[in-house]
Design a protein around this motif. Structure first.
Motif, PDB file in Angstrom:
ATOM      1  N   THR A  63       3.041   1.954 -10.675  1.00 51.56           N
ATOM      2  CA  THR A  63       2.980   0.902  -9.660  1.00 51.56           C
ATOM      3  C   THR A  63       2.834   1.559  -8.288  1.00 51.56           C
ATOM      4  O   THR A  63       3.610   2.427  -7.918  1.00 51.56           O
ATOM      5  N   VAL A  65       1.712   1.181  -3.993  1.00 52.87           N
ATOM      6  CA  VAL A  65       1.606   0.373  -2.779  1.00 52.87           C
ATOM      7  C   VAL A  65       0.319   0.769  -2.056  1.00 52.87           C
ATOM      8  O   VAL A  65       0.008   1.953  -1.916  1.00 52.87           O
ATOM      9  N   VAL A  90       5.517   3.061  -5.769  1.00 51.55           N
ATOM     10  CA  VAL A  90       6.590   2.199  -5.265  1.00 51.55           C
ATOM     11  C   VAL A  90       7.950   2.892  -5.364  1.00 51.55           C
ATOM     12  O   VAL A  90       8.836   2.624  -4.551  1.00 51.55           O
ATOM     13  N   LEU A  91       8.093   3.805  -6.332  1.00 50.43           N
ATOM     14  CA  LEU A  91       9.345   4.543  -6.516  1.00 50.43           C
ATOM     15  C   LEU A  91       9.054   6.022  -6.705  1.00 50.43           C
ATOM     16  O   LEU A  91       7.986   6.390  -7.183  1.00 50.43           O
ATOM     17  N   PRO A  98      11.787   2.219   2.974  1.00 52.38           N
ATOM     18  CA  PRO A  98      12.013   0.891   3.540  1.00 52.38           C
ATOM     19  C   PRO A  98      11.811   0.921   5.057  1.00 52.38           C
ATOM     20  O   PRO A  98      12.265   1.829   5.741  1.00 52.38           O
ATOM     21  N   LEU A 111       0.470  -4.428  -3.940  1.00 51.82           N
ATOM     22  CA  LEU A 111       1.188  -3.720  -4.982  1.00 51.82           C
ATOM     23  C   LEU A 111       0.353  -3.862  -6.244  1.00 51.82           C
ATOM     24  O   LEU A 111       0.011  -4.984  -6.640  1.00 51.82           O
ATOM     25  N   PRO A 173       9.850 -10.614  -6.904  1.00 48.72           N
ATOM     26  CA  PRO A 173      10.117  -9.170  -6.814  1.00 48.72           C
ATOM     27  C   PRO A 173       9.030  -8.388  -6.067  1.00 48.72           C
ATOM     28  O   PRO A 173       9.342  -7.486  -5.287  1.00 48.72           O
ATOM     29  N   ASP A 174       7.761  -8.719  -6.308  1.00 47.95           N
ATOM     30  CA  ASP A 174       6.683  -7.984  -5.633  1.00 47.95           C
ATOM     31  C   ASP A 174       6.690  -8.216  -4.130  1.00 47.95           C
ATOM     32  O   ASP A 174       6.595  -7.273  -3.341  1.00 47.95           O
ATOM     33  N   VAL A 177       9.636  -6.401  -2.476  1.00 51.25           N
ATOM     34  CA  VAL A 177       9.398  -4.966  -2.257  1.00 51.25           C
ATOM     35  C   VAL A 177       8.499  -4.746  -1.044  1.00 51.25           C
ATOM     36  O   VAL A 177       8.782  -3.916  -0.179  1.00 51.25           O
ATOM     37  N   MET A 180      10.289  -5.455   2.168  1.00 50.68           N
ATOM     38  CA  MET A 180      11.254  -4.404   2.482  1.00 50.68           C
ATOM     39  C   MET A 180      10.561  -3.240   3.207  1.00 50.68           C
ATOM     40  O   MET A 180      11.141  -2.614   4.084  1.00 50.68           O
TER      41      MET A 180
END
Length: 184
Positions: A63, A65, A90-91, A98, A111, A173-174, A177, A180
């Protein structure tokens, strides 16, 4: 001699999108030419193309960004108005922090989820990728957040397409994120 970039009839230019890959053969982003998408509908069309590419095995491994920037690419890209470029996974290592985009809010954040990280909306959808585009607004000035969500199978079949105005980013959720990344 006429200029090939001129628009003598003052007709709106088309939004043209060209994907590009980095040296690692991963999807690095998109060159936007002609003009930027100007509506939620046009951004949903853009997202549809992006999600179809995310469904291609190996182009988007996790995933990721993406953010819209008004920089133009180096080299011969006539009519280029900007880029939608990878900001990182994303992670994990290289992920945007953030609030990373709070100083200069991009016109759009996306995303993209590869099939390995998507949960299809219908049971018969196989190898489906998905994505979301958030068009940040300024709610206290009456400019609502807008968003679109797309899901597409590996063969390009669209199994889900939703667009919405007046989005509460905390309700999905998307969008949560992406919001944030904009908030401090």
């Amino acid at each position: 001699m006429s200029d090939p970039n001129s628009n003598p009839l003052n007709q709106p230019l088309n939004v043209e999108i060209a994907p590009y890959q980095g040296g690692d053969d991963l999807l690095s982003g998109f060159v936007v030419s002609g003009r930027w998408p100007s509506s939620t509908r046009e951004w949903a069309q853009f997202l549809t193309l992006a999600v179809r590419l995310a469904a291609v095995p190996g182009l988007v491994p996790t995933t990721t960004v993406f953010r819209a920037v008004e920089d133009t690419p180096d080299g011969p890209m006539p009519g280029a108005v900007g880029l939608v470029t990878s900001a990182g996974p994303v992670l994990g290592n290289g992920a945007p922090a953030p609030g990373e985009f709070r100083r200069q809010t991009p016109p759009a954040l996306l995303l993209l989820h590869p099939p390995s990280e998507s949960r299809p909306s219908i049971p018969e959808a196989s190898e489906a990728a998905s994505g979301c585009v958030l068009l940040p607004g300024i709610p206290h000035l009456g400019l609502d957040h807008r968003a679109s969500w797309v899901e597409a199978e590996r063969d390009g079949t669209i199994t889900r397409l939703v667009s919405k105005v007046g989005v509460d980013p905390a309700q999905d959720p998307d969008t949560a994120v992406l919001a944030m990344l904009l908030a401090a």
